[in-house]
Design a protein around this motif. Sequence first.
Motif, PDB file in Angstrom:
ATOM      1  N   ALA A  37      -9.679  -4.420  -3.846  1.00 42.17           N
ATOM      2  CA  ALA A  37     -10.765  -3.389  -3.468  1.00 42.17           C
ATOM      3  C   ALA A  37     -11.509  -2.897  -2.368  1.00 42.17           C
ATOM      4  CB  ALA A  37     -12.116  -3.855  -4.778  1.00 42.17           C
ATOM      5  N   ILE A  38     -10.533  -3.756  -1.365  1.00 46.35           N
ATOM      6  CA  ILE A  38     -10.872  -3.567  -0.188  1.00 46.35           C
ATOM      7  C   ILE A  38     -10.685  -2.153   0.493  1.00 46.35           C
ATOM      8  CG2 ILE A  38     -10.334  -4.343   2.064  1.00 46.35           C
ATOM      9  CD1 ILE A  38     -10.422  -7.297   1.325  1.00 46.35           C
ATOM     10  N   PRO A  39     -11.254  -1.362   1.137  1.00 45.27           N
ATOM     11  CA  PRO A  39     -10.325   0.153   1.439  1.00 45.27           C
ATOM     12  C   PRO A  39      -9.379   0.264   2.935  1.00 45.27           C
ATOM     13  CG  PRO A  39     -12.431   0.026   1.430  1.00 45.27           C
ATOM     14  CD  PRO A  39     -12.442  -0.633   0.931  1.00 45.27           C
ATOM     15  N   PHE A  40      -8.424   0.884   1.988  1.00 42.62           N
ATOM     16  CA  PHE A  40      -7.593   1.419   3.130  1.00 42.62           C
ATOM     17  C   PHE A  40      -7.327   2.939   3.022  1.00 42.62           C
ATOM     18  CE2 PHE A  40      -4.400   1.473   6.436  1.00 42.62           C
ATOM     19  CZ  PHE A  40      -4.591   0.976   6.950  1.00 42.62           C
ATOM     20  N   ASP A  41      -7.821   3.387   3.957  1.00 42.73           N
ATOM     21  CA  ASP A  41      -7.154   5.166   4.208  1.00 42.73           C
ATOM     22  C   ASP A  41      -5.754   5.739   4.965  1.00 42.73           C
ATOM     23  OD1 ASP A  41      -6.643   8.099   4.005  1.00 42.73           O
ATOM     24  OD2 ASP A  41      -8.413   8.482   4.286  1.00 42.73           O
ATOM     25  N   VAL A  42      -4.948   5.175   3.468  1.00 49.83           N
ATOM     26  CA  VAL A  42      -3.276   5.812   4.416  1.00 49.83           C
ATOM     27  C   VAL A  42      -3.181   7.059   4.867  1.00 49.83           C
ATOM     28  CG1 VAL A  42      -2.826   3.808   2.243  1.00 49.83           C
ATOM     29  CG2 VAL A  42      -2.629   6.250   2.069  1.00 49.83           C
ATOM     30  N   THR A  43      -3.720   7.801   4.841  1.00 52.75           N
ATOM     31  CA  THR A  43      -3.736   9.629   5.784  1.00 52.75           C
ATOM     32  C   THR A  43      -4.122   8.844   6.880  1.00 52.75           C
ATOM     33  OG1 THR A  43      -5.837   9.931   4.408  1.00 52.75           O
ATOM     34  CG2 THR A  43      -4.031  10.459   3.060  1.00 52.75           C
ATOM     35  N   GLN A  44      -4.670   8.009   7.186  1.00 53.23           N
ATOM     36  CA  GLN A  44      -5.791   7.991   8.408  1.00 53.23           C
ATOM     37  C   GLN A  44      -5.050   7.128   9.331  1.00 53.23           C
ATOM     38  OE1 GLN A  44      -7.575  10.787   9.788  1.00 53.23           O
ATOM     39  NE2 GLN A  44      -6.842  11.426   7.464  1.00 53.23           N
ATOM     40  N   LEU A  46      -1.411   3.812   9.383  1.00 52.17           N
ATOM     41  CA  LEU A  46      -0.539   2.876   8.689  1.00 52.17           C
ATOM     42  C   LEU A  46      -0.467   1.711   8.307  1.00 52.17           C
ATOM     43  CD1 LEU A  46       1.964   4.017  12.338  1.00 52.17           C
ATOM     44  CD2 LEU A  46       2.782   4.373   9.681  1.00 52.17           C
ATOM     45  N   ILE A  47      -0.687   1.667   7.594  1.00 54.47           N
ATOM     46  CA  ILE A  47      -0.706   0.165   6.964  1.00 54.47           C
ATOM     47  C   ILE A  47      -0.181  -1.176   7.667  1.00 54.47           C
ATOM     48  CG2 ILE A  47      -0.962   0.969   4.624  1.00 54.47           C
ATOM     49  CD1 ILE A  47       1.854   0.376   3.614  1.00 54.47           C
ATOM     50  N   ILE A  48       1.059  -0.937   8.223  1.00 56.81           N
ATOM     51  CA  ILE A  48       1.893  -1.957   9.477  1.00 56.81           C
ATOM     52  C   ILE A  48       1.480  -1.069  10.898  1.00 56.81           C
ATOM     53  CG2 ILE A  48       3.670  -1.209   8.731  1.00 56.81           C
ATOM     54  CD1 ILE A  48       4.846  -3.340   8.263  1.00 56.81           C
ATOM     55  N   ASP A  49       2.240  -1.936  11.173  1.00 58.04           N
ATOM     56  CA  ASP A  49       2.004  -2.232  12.837  1.00 58.04           C
ATOM     57  C   ASP A  49       3.685  -1.509  12.948  1.00 58.04           C
ATOM     58  OD1 ASP A  49       2.842  -2.505  15.561  1.00 58.04           O
ATOM     59  OD2 ASP A  49       1.608  -3.827  15.716  1.00 58.04           O
ATOM     60  N   PRO A  50       3.568  -0.407  13.936  1.00 56.26           N
ATOM     61  CA  PRO A  50       4.471   0.775  14.057  1.00 56.26           C
ATOM     62  C   PRO A  50       5.671  -0.224  14.439  1.00 56.26           C
ATOM     63  CG  PRO A  50       2.782   1.457  15.226  1.00 56.26           C
ATOM     64  CD  PRO A  50       2.567   0.965  14.384  1.00 56.26           C
ATOM     65  N   ARG A 132      -2.463   2.204  -3.751  1.00 55.96           N
ATOM     66  CA  ARG A 132      -2.048   3.020  -2.214  1.00 55.96           C
ATOM     67  C   ARG A 132      -1.734   4.412  -2.095  1.00 55.96           C
ATOM     68  NH1 ARG A 132      -6.117   0.028  -0.399  1.00 55.96           N
ATOM     69  NH2 ARG A 132      -6.829  -1.346   0.403  1.00 55.96           N
ATOM     70  N   PHE A 133      -0.352   4.557  -3.745  1.00 56.06           N
ATOM     71  CA  PHE A 133       0.315   5.292  -3.670  1.00 56.06           C
ATOM     72  C   PHE A 133       0.569   5.505  -4.728  1.00 56.06           C
ATOM     73  CE2 PHE A 133       1.783   2.454   0.033  1.00 56.06           C
ATOM     74  CZ  PHE A 133       1.813   3.400   1.139  1.00 56.06           C
ATOM     75  N   GLY A 134      -0.165   5.342  -5.339  1.00 55.13           N
ATOM     76  CA  GLY A 134       0.146   6.128  -6.869  1.00 55.13           C
ATOM     77  C   GLY A 134       1.203   5.256  -7.802  1.00 55.13           C
ATOM     78  N   SER A 135       2.336   5.514  -7.207  1.00 52.56           N
ATOM     79  CA  SER A 135       3.978   5.345  -8.199  1.00 52.56           C
ATOM     80  C   SER A 135       4.164   4.313  -7.768  1.00 52.56           C
ATOM     81  CB  SER A 135       3.893   6.060  -9.550  1.00 52.56           C
ATOM     82  OG  SER A 135       4.680   6.907  -8.856  1.00 52.56           O
ATOM     83  N   PRO A 136       5.486   3.744  -7.685  1.00 55.27           N
ATOM     84  CA  PRO A 136       6.700   3.457  -7.096  1.00 55.27           C
ATOM     85  C   PRO A 136       7.775   4.294  -7.267  1.00 55.27           C
ATOM     86  CG  PRO A 136       6.655   1.789  -9.139  1.00 55.27           C
ATOM     87  CD  PRO A 136       5.200   2.626  -8.987  1.00 55.27           C
ATOM     88  N   MET A 137       8.129   4.355  -5.612  1.00 53.79           N
ATOM     89  CA  MET A 137      10.254   5.089  -6.258  1.00 53.79           C
ATOM     90  C   MET A 137      11.097   4.249  -6.196  1.00 53.79           C
ATOM     91  SD  MET A 137      10.074   6.247  -1.700  1.00 53.79           S
ATOM     92  CE  MET A 137       8.429   7.141  -0.952  1.00 53.79           C
ATOM     93  N   PRO A 138      11.545   5.203  -7.108  1.00 55.71           N
ATOM     94  CA  PRO A 138      13.323   4.467  -8.176  1.00 55.71           C
ATOM     95  C   PRO A 138      13.851   3.522  -6.637  1.00 55.71           C
ATOM     96  CG  PRO A 138      13.308   6.796  -7.547  1.00 55.71           C
ATOM     97  CD  PRO A 138      11.916   6.694  -7.146  1.00 55.71           C
ATOM     98  N   ASP A 184      -3.338  -3.315   6.877  1.00 54.22           N
ATOM     99  CA  ASP A 184      -4.224  -3.344   5.653  1.00 54.22           C
ATOM    100  C   ASP A 184      -4.251  -5.010   5.117  1.00 54.22           C
ATOM    101  OD1 ASP A 184      -5.228  -3.020   3.214  1.00 54.22           O
ATOM    102  OD2 ASP A 184      -3.704  -2.162   2.555  1.00 54.22           O
ATOM    103  N   PRO A 185      -5.191  -4.913   5.795  1.00 53.68           N
ATOM    104  CA  PRO A 185      -6.186  -6.550   4.349  1.00 53.68           C
ATOM    105  C   PRO A 185      -5.141  -6.630   3.534  1.00 53.68           C
ATOM    106  CG  PRO A 185      -7.554  -4.979   5.743  1.00 53.68           C
ATOM    107  CD  PRO A 185      -7.058  -4.240   5.787  1.00 53.68           C
ATOM    108  N   VAL A 186      -5.310  -6.468   2.849  1.00 57.50           N
ATOM    109  CA  VAL A 186      -5.449  -6.389   0.997  1.00 57.50           C
ATOM    110  C   VAL A 186      -4.049  -6.841   1.339  1.00 57.50           C
ATOM    111  CG1 VAL A 186      -4.792  -5.094  -1.331  1.00 57.50           C
ATOM    112  CG2 VAL A 186      -6.707  -4.805   0.407  1.00 57.50           C
ATOM    113  N   LEU A 187      -2.605  -5.831   1.907  1.00 55.09           N
ATOM    114  CA  LEU A 187      -1.287  -5.973   2.331  1.00 55.09           C
ATOM    115  C   LEU A 187      -1.069  -7.675   2.975  1.00 55.09           C
ATOM    116  CD1 LEU A 187       1.244  -4.743   1.930  1.00 55.09           C
ATOM    117  CD2 LEU A 187       1.221  -3.734   4.022  1.00 55.09           C
ATOM    118  N   LYS A 188      -1.735  -7.755   3.759  1.00 59.00           N
ATOM    119  CA  LYS A 188      -1.038  -8.816   4.140  1.00 59.00           C
ATOM    120  C   LYS A 188      -1.703 -10.442   3.431  1.00 59.00           C
ATOM    121  CE  LYS A 188      -2.677  -9.419   8.818  1.00 59.00           C
ATOM    122  NZ  LYS A 188      -1.213 -10.327   9.515  1.00 59.00           N
ATOM    123  N   ARG A 189      -2.387  -9.696   2.964  1.00 56.61           N
ATOM    124  CA  ARG A 189      -2.985 -10.799   1.913  1.00 56.61           C
ATOM    125  C   ARG A 189      -2.249 -11.140   0.884  1.00 56.61           C
ATOM    126  NH1 ARG A 189      -6.205 -15.801   1.653  1.00 56.61           N
ATOM    127  NH2 ARG A 189      -7.092 -16.263  -1.454  1.00 56.61           N
TER     128      ARG A 189
END
Length: 346
Positions: A37-44, A46-50, A132-138, A184-189
């Motif tokens: 539930a920890i929020p993170f805006d992927v439009t604003q 990057l979820i990881i260091d570039p 974060r993204f809705g659904s996975p890619m193939p 993103d703290p959720v991704l790191k965890r």
Amino acid sequence: MVEPQRYSERSDLLRVQVSKSVNHFWDPFDERYINFAIPFDVTQALIIDPIQIDELQTSVAAKLSKADQIKLGNDIMHFYLSQLLHGEQAALIVSSNLSQTLLDPGIQEFAANQATEEARHVSAFSKYISIRFGSPMPMVKPMQDFVCELLSLDAIDKKIAGMQLLIEGLAVGVFKIFGKYAVDPVLKRLFQLVLIDESHHHQFGKTWAEYEVGDLDPSVRNELEDWTVKSFLGAIVHLISPTEKADIYQKYNFTAQEMQVAMHELFTPEKSKQMFVDKETFLYYLMKSLSDSGILTRRSAKTLGFMVDFDELAATPDDALETWVPEDVISELKKINEKKQILKSL
């Protein structure tokens, strides 16, 4: 499987790893372990260091606006996270398959336990991607073909090398490096928790190699090495190839061919080789794992020499592939699980 004498022919090779599984149990649907539930805006942001997204280091990405660079970077991470999800599903299927075919009851138990842990990884990555993204890619075709090949194999040595050393070796490197650089703290965890499990799975492959690879008939061992190299080139290299991300690039008005050219400008042959001996890249952990296991040798220099500096790889200390599991996270899991047991007993 039901021959009476088989049940007594149980090795203790992986007994410690199986007994430790209770210490690193975690539940992706319990926020005490991970709070999605920890929020993170992927439009604003990057979820990881570039620095971990190669495309963002190229001249092609430099032409994009800052907003589009963020979108591109997160689209690429969406792609990689989707492949990780599919990889976890593949590991679930293959480890389940191994638990049905291995004759040693002790190793069979480990494989069944691994299948349980891979199932929770599937749940966790599914949940993160959904939020974060809705659904996975193939799943990319080369990796799909490799998994299907693993399932169809009768040779147990190739199944274990392909699953526990090639796929899990890649996973350990990815989770370690991406976990270090996740914003993103959720991704790191998530990466931290999955890394704990995967390090135990990978240990199975290393233990198996220690006891089995050296005793294989030379022709069988050479065939195993050649098959592993072919699988690496066919699945793993294609996984990181710009060709597999053409649909993403199209959204930003450039092609996979343009990105390929930009990548060649960025990664000279010397720099590409460095990726396989640099401890800040996930490919290093994979190649070092295959080398230390005795599966990858200088026999493969003719095939992989353009990518791998075998001299530098061999010069790396033997203890470079220790499990790198965050001890503070393990301690935290133990406390949560002990508290749950106390509450359950009341």
